[in-house]
Design an enzyme around this catalytic site. Structure first.
Site, PDB file in Angstrom:
ATOM      1  N   ASP A   1     -27.868 -23.738 -14.145  1.00 27.23           N
ATOM      2  CA  ASP A   1     -28.886 -22.862 -14.687  1.00 27.23           C
ATOM      3  C   ASP A   1     -29.827 -22.656 -13.486  1.00 27.23           C
ATOM      4  OD1 ASP A   1     -30.729 -21.734 -16.476  1.00 27.23           O
ATOM      5  OD2 ASP A   1     -31.845 -23.613 -16.421  1.00 27.23           O
ATOM      6  N   LYS A   2     -30.510 -21.524 -13.373  1.00 27.38           N
ATOM      7  CA  LYS A   2     -31.353 -21.337 -12.191  1.00 27.38           C
ATOM      8  C   LYS A   2     -32.725 -21.985 -12.346  1.00 27.38           C
ATOM      9  CE  LYS A   2     -33.760 -17.574 -11.325  1.00 27.38           C
ATOM     10  NZ  LYS A   2     -35.153 -17.947 -10.996  1.00 27.38           N
ATOM     11  N   THR A   3     -33.482 -21.538 -13.354  1.00 26.61           N
ATOM     12  CA  THR A   3     -34.866 -21.985 -13.450  1.00 26.61           C
ATOM     13  C   THR A   3     -34.970 -23.464 -13.748  1.00 26.61           C
ATOM     14  OG1 THR A   3     -35.289 -19.820 -14.307  1.00 26.61           O
ATOM     15  CG2 THR A   3     -37.073 -21.411 -14.494  1.00 26.61           C
TER      16      THR A   3
ATOM     17  N   THR B   1     -28.078 -17.287 -14.904  1.00 27.23           N
ATOM     18  CA  THR B   1     -29.516 -17.202 -15.156  1.00 27.23           C
ATOM     19  C   THR B   1     -29.878 -16.067 -16.094  1.00 27.23           C
ATOM     20  OG1 THR B   1     -31.663 -16.938 -14.104  1.00 27.23           O
ATOM     21  CG2 THR B   1     -29.819 -15.824 -13.047  1.00 27.23           C
ATOM     22  N   GLY B   2     -30.985 -16.255 -16.780  1.00 23.35           N
ATOM     23  CA  GLY B   2     -31.473 -15.214 -17.675  1.00 23.35           C
ATOM     24  C   GLY B   2     -32.355 -14.239 -16.897  1.00 23.35           C
TER      25      GLY B   2
ATOM     26  N   LYS C   1     -24.128 -17.538 -21.589  1.00 19.21           N
ATOM     27  CA  LYS C   1     -23.748 -18.576 -20.621  1.00 19.21           C
ATOM     28  C   LYS C   1     -22.469 -19.244 -21.123  1.00 19.21           C
ATOM     29  CE  LYS C   1     -28.348 -19.608 -18.920  1.00 19.21           C
ATOM     30  NZ  LYS C   1     -29.436 -20.570 -18.828  1.00 19.21           N
TER      31      LYS C   1
ATOM     32  N   ASP D   1     -31.120 -27.864 -17.904  1.00 14.54           N
ATOM     33  CA  ASP D   1     -32.230 -28.769 -18.188  1.00 14.54           C
ATOM     34  C   ASP D   1     -32.150 -29.337 -19.599  1.00 14.54           C
ATOM     35  OD1 ASP D   1     -32.917 -26.634 -19.631  1.00 14.54           O
ATOM     36  OD2 ASP D   1     -34.730 -26.140 -18.521  1.00 14.54           O
TER      37      ASP D   1
ATOM     38  N   ASP E   1     -30.354 -25.255 -22.557  1.00 15.86           N
ATOM     39  CA  ASP E   1     -28.961 -25.082 -22.160  1.00 15.86           C
ATOM     40  C   ASP E   1     -27.999 -25.888 -23.023  1.00 15.86           C
ATOM     41  OD1 ASP E   1     -29.515 -23.355 -20.016  1.00 15.86           O
ATOM     42  OD2 ASP E   1     -30.164 -25.050 -18.817  1.00 15.86           O
TER      43      ASP E   1
END
Length: 673
Positions: free
Chosen positions: A367-369, A514-515, A542, A561, A565
């Site tokens: 996940d990015k953030t 990522t969103g 995802k 996180d 997710d």
């Protein structure tokens, strides 16, 4: 809330019981170890006269020691060793047979019983050759082997012990009238206020309401730098309070505290069985049947070819050598040691099976953030039409009065750049839009896109191109004229870039899901070097991508996180929750990394590979050794003069156990990567 209050004491009670049970099992091992040691020492002392009185030994070493009733004395001493030294094996055999799982102990007991009863009959029926000294040395060697085993198993349970030791026992509670009382930690309830003095361990999870201090949370995050706490900060049970007194309101009961959850997890992991472990247990059972069959055949053949005496000697040796001792240890030891190494590195394994699979993953999705990036905005750029430092100074002098997250990022940036902040007067904040005030006699306005409309500001042509860019922007106007803008971005964690490179070096395909929008995603992908990325995703999309990668025949791990997710973590072959920091109750993850950085993922994969290697080495060593030694003991090579004595057999068997135990300990070296 009230409801929770009622049943509060039950969890604590069960927690105590659980804790007591844990103490008990460890105490059991401790006791077992001390018991083996004592039996070993006593048996060795009694073995000495048996050896001295044995005709074979006298012949070998060329001395003679004749005493009246030599045989009777030897018999009595040997009986003592058989009953006292052999007792642990005999009692455990009864358990094995009761549960219909004949294993190690049954083999040992069979070997020592056959040797003992056969030798006893030779006293009454002439012609046989008693081997009491072999019996005595055999039992001694078995005891020392078991002592080493119990010791290694204990060593592995140490990680838990260390965590349990960190659990404080008492706390200082502040009574409503302000006086202090010492109470047991189990009596603390949510909402109580406690006082934690410098040097004490924090007895519960809570929030600081008064005082400032540094605390040591290394056990929780693996981060050795102390963490600064002030009113409003969260503190965790088990962390050390270093230099100031804190008053803390308790937010979680003992059972829910971070430390209790870690302990429960490590326990769960050590108990959760893995495929490799079942394999070892099956192999041990097979060896038992193989050994018994080989023993019977050996007896029949030797009784026909030579004498009943030789037949017993051979079959006893077969039974001794076949004890798949090493096999029983091969996997559990490695499992236990890898679990504790992992816990020390901030990797909490919830599911052993997943941890074993981790070594085979082909693709990993992030996940990015908050995973690749820090999940908080930081100033990335300042575009100013006047002297940049003074523009920053004016903006930060206004923003210091605001609680907004963007305002804080701007102030932090100004401080980093060493800009001195001035006092702002006539400060007004417009919720969610911006703020204005007077600094150094100039009227300053700071804010996002809406401020332009609200204050009817005109964007100068030099700044026009920035108006449409995707980044988060804050405009700065002085006396009604825009003098610059600040761009903010989510910062990439310094460790992410290196971790992604290392994962690629391990031959794993990296994906970023990522969103966020395409532009931001592209930028992060370029900076970190991930192989593929997908942007603008909703949580359920995802899932779709993970399913697609799996459909291509790849094993996928998902790193996220854990909160938003969860579905993706469950869909992947292995879910890794990162930066769980304080909320461990993430049901969806198989592996939890307490530190928020991707290095932990690399560590976990390496540890998984090393652990598996050690298990395989141990299984081969343990069973390979038996495959070679059993036929030798059965006397396959007898025509060529190659025979193994029962005592030598016992030594060989113990050596293989010790090798396996030491090999497992070597994992610690591999684990401290």
């Amino acid at each position: 809330m009230q409801h929770h209050h009622h049943d509060h004491h039950e969890p604590t009670a069960s927690g105590e019981a659980e804790h007591a049970h844990h103490e008990h099992s460890t105490m059991g091992h401790m006791h077992h170890m001390a018991d083996m040691k004592r039996r070993f020492i006593v048996s060795v002392i009694v073995t000495i006269p048996i050896l001295l009185l044995s005709p074979t030994i006298q012949q070998w070493f060329g001395f003679s020691l004749a005493i009246p009733y030599r045989e009777a004395v030897t018999f009595v001493l040997a009986t003592f060793i058989y009953l006292y030294g052999g007792k642990p094996f005999l009692t455990m055999t009864v358990d094995e047979i009761r549960s219909k799982k004949p294993g190690m102990m049954t083999l040992i007991s069979m070997a020592i019983s056959v040797a003992y009863f056969y030798s006893a009959t030779t006293l009454f029926i002439p012609g046989g050759k008693a081997f009491f000294w072999e019996l005595a040395t055999l039992i001694d060697i078995m005891l020392i082997g078991h002592y080493i085993e119990a010791k290694s198993v204990l060593g592995a349970a140490d990680a838990l012990e260390e965590l349990v030791k960190m659990m404080p026992k008492t706390a200082t509670r502040v009574k409503p009238d302000g006086s202090l009382e010492e109470v047991g930690v189990d009596r603390l309830e949510r909402g109580d206020t406690i006082l934690v003095r410098p040097g004490e361990t924090i007895p519960a999870d809570g929030r600081v309401i008064e005082g400032e201090s540094m605390t040591d949370e290394a056990f929780l995050t693996g981060e050795s730098k102390p963490v600064y706490k002030r009113p409003g900060s969260e503190v965790f049970m088990g962390s050390g309070n270093i230099d100031g007194a804190l008053r803390v309101t308790i937010t979680k009961s003992g059972e829910e505290s971070y430390l209790s959850q870690v302990i429960a997890l490590v326990k769960e992991a050590q108990q959760s069985r893995s495929k490799t472990q079942d394999l070892a247990n099956r192999a041990a059972a097979w060896l038992f049947y193989a050994a018994t069959a080989t023993g019977a055949v050996t007896f029949a053949v030797w009784a026909a070819v030579a004498s009943p005496m030789d037949a017993v000697l051979r079959s006893v040796t077969v039974l001794i050598i076949a004890c798949p001792h090493a096999l029983g240890l091969a996997v559990p030891l490695v499992v236990a040691i890898s679990t504790s190494i992992a816990a020390k590195n901030g990797i909490l394994i919830r599911n052993r099976q997943a941890f074993e699979t981790l070594r085979q993953i082909d693709a990993i999705c992030f996940d990015k953030t908050g995973t690749i990036t820090e999940g908080r905005l930081a100033v990335s750029d300042l575009i100013a039409l006047e002297e940049p430092k003074s523009v920053l100074q004016l903006a930060a002098s206004i923003e210091i009065n605001s609680e907004h997250i963007i305002a804080k990022a701007i102030v932090e940036h100004a401080r980093k750049k060493g800009v001195e902040l001035l006092k702002a007067t006539e400060f007004t904040a417009f919720a969610g839009i911006g703020a204005k005030g007077v600094v150094d006699g100039r009227s300053v306005t700071v804010g996002g896109p809406q401020i332009l409309l609200k204050e009817a500001l005109v964007v100068p042509k030099e700044l026009k191109p920035y108006e449409s860019s995707e980044s988060t922007k804050v405009w700065i106007a002085v006396d009604g004229r825009i003098v610059g803008l600040i761009e903010l971005k989510d910062r990439i964690r310094p460790t992410s870039v290196e971790a992604i490179q290392r994962l690629k070096a391990l031959g794993i395909e990296t994906w970023m899901l990522t969103g966020d929008n395409e532009a931001v995603a592209k930028d992060v992908a370029k900076k970190t070097g991930v192989d593929r990325f997908e942007a603008n995703l909703l949580p359920d999309e995802k899932l779709r991508i993970i399913k697609k990668i799996r459909a291509g025949g790849k094993r996928v791990a998902m790193v996220g996180d854990g909160v938003n997710d969860a579905p993706a973590l469950l869909t992947a072959d292995i879910g890794i929750a990162i930066g769980a920091g304080t909320d461990i109750a993430i049901e969806s993850a198989d592996i939890i990394l307490t530190r928020s950085d991707l290095e932990g993922v690399v560590h976990a994969i390496r540890l998984s590979r090393a652990t598996y290697r050690k298990m395989v080495q141990n299984l081969w060593w343990a069973s390979g050794y038996n495959i070679v030694a059993i036929p030798l003991a059965a006397g396959v090579m007898a025509p060529w003069g190659l025979l193994i004595d029962p005592a030598v057999g016992a030594v060989l068997m113990s050596v293989s156990t010790v090798v396996v135990a030491l090999n497992a300990q070597l994992l610690k070296r591999a684990g401290s990567l």
